[in-house]
Motif scaffolding. Structure first.
Motif, mmCIF file in Angstrom:
data_model
loop_
_atom_site.group_PDB
_atom_site.id
_atom_site.type_symbol
_atom_site.label_atom_id
_atom_site.label_comp_id
_atom_site.label_asym_id
_atom_site.label_seq_id
_atom_site.Cartn_x
_atom_site.Cartn_y
_atom_site.Cartn_z
ATOM 1 N N THR A 47 0.831 -1.208 0.000
ATOM 2 C CA THR A 47 0.000 0.000 0.000
ATOM 3 C C THR A 47 0.865 1.256 0.000
ATOM 4 O O THR A 47 0.553 2.232 -0.689
ATOM 5 C CB THR A 47 -0.945 -0.005 1.225
ATOM 6 O OG1 THR A 47 -1.803 -1.152 1.109
ATOM 7 C CG2 THR A 47 -1.780 1.254 1.297
ATOM 8 N N PHE A 48 1.960 1.236 0.737
ATOM 9 C CA PHE A 48 2.856 2.393 0.748
ATOM 10 C C PHE A 48 3.551 2.578 -0.600
ATOM 11 O O PHE A 48 3.828 3.716 -0.999
ATOM 12 C CB PHE A 48 3.880 2.289 1.890
ATOM 13 C CG PHE A 48 3.340 2.824 3.177
ATOM 14 C CD1 PHE A 48 3.334 4.196 3.440
ATOM 15 C CD2 PHE A 48 2.805 1.978 4.127
ATOM 16 C CE1 PHE A 48 2.810 4.707 4.613
ATOM 17 C CE2 PHE A 48 2.287 2.473 5.306
ATOM 18 C CZ PHE A 48 2.277 3.841 5.552
ATOM 19 N N LEU A 51 0.989 4.315 -2.542
ATOM 20 C CA LEU A 51 0.933 5.700 -2.066
ATOM 21 C C LEU A 51 2.045 6.529 -2.697
ATOM 22 O O LEU A 51 1.814 7.647 -3.155
ATOM 23 C CB LEU A 51 1.038 5.732 -0.535
ATOM 24 C CG LEU A 51 1.048 7.117 0.104
ATOM 25 C CD1 LEU A 51 -0.317 7.785 -0.038
ATOM 26 C CD2 LEU A 51 1.443 7.012 1.577
ATOM 27 N N LEU A 68 -4.919 5.418 2.276
ATOM 28 C CA LEU A 68 -4.215 4.309 2.923
ATOM 29 C C LEU A 68 -5.206 3.244 3.415
ATOM 30 O O LEU A 68 -5.041 2.052 3.116
ATOM 31 C CB LEU A 68 -3.359 4.808 4.085
ATOM 32 C CG LEU A 68 -2.090 5.572 3.702
ATOM 33 C CD1 LEU A 68 -1.448 6.190 4.947
ATOM 34 C CD2 LEU A 68 -1.113 4.659 2.981
#
Length: 180
Positions: A47-48, A51, A68
């Protein structure tokens, strides 16, 4: 707001700050869906990465936070769907293996019947007809009625046929024949 501005410009220290700020929270959130710590951590790390790829899209901390949590949830749901597909596939493979075993058994059975029929065709005509009917599961009385002969003639012809087949067939095939 300053953190978001630095993050948008590609500042890796700001990414590191966001990571430390949200990582454990997101892992706990993910763990509610996925009951595996390692997978939860992988999903959050992934997920980061997402992002970072979309860093220029965020203007407000709330939008980043929403991204997030939403992304983690969606990745969890995708993981769950994938696991269901894997389980279904595993079940299908097991079923196919069972079908393969059934297929193999049927092939062997047909080969055995093929060999038996070849040897039966080589018998004298009367014995040949009788043994063909025996393989169909008919009893002596039924065979006698069909061929218009006495039951004793059927028994005699069967004895002759069995003796000749015993001499020609592999013992396993002959034993198989006796099951009829």
């Amino acid at each position: 707001m300053e953190l978001i501005e630095r993050f948008k410009t590609g500042d890796k220290n700001s990414l590191n700050q966001l990571f430390h700020q949200y990582f454990h929270r997101l892992c706990a959130f993910c763990h509610q869906y996925i009951n595996d710590v390692a997978i939860a951590e992988d999903i959050v790390q992934d997920t980061f990465i997402s992002l970072w790829d979309k860093r220029t899209d965020f203007t407000h901390p709330q939008a980043l936070k929403s991204f997030l949590y939403t992304t983690v949830r969606n990745k969890c749901l995708n993981h769950i769907k994938h696991q269901l597909v894997v389980q279904k596939h595993e079940s299908s493979v097991i079923h196919e293996l069972h079908d393969d075993e059934d297929f193999s058994r049927r092939v062997i059975e047909e080969e055995v019947f093929g060999q038996l029929y070849e040897e039966i065709k080589a018998l004298p005509e009367g014995a040949h007809k009788i043994m063909a009917l025996v393989l169909k599961g008919l009893k002596n009385r039924e065979i006698a009625e069909i061929l218009g002969i006495s039951e004793n003639t059927v028994k005699t012809q069967k004895k002759i046929a069995y003796a000749r087949l015993k001499a020609k067939l592999d013992p396993v095939l002959y034993d198989f024949l006796l099951t009829f």
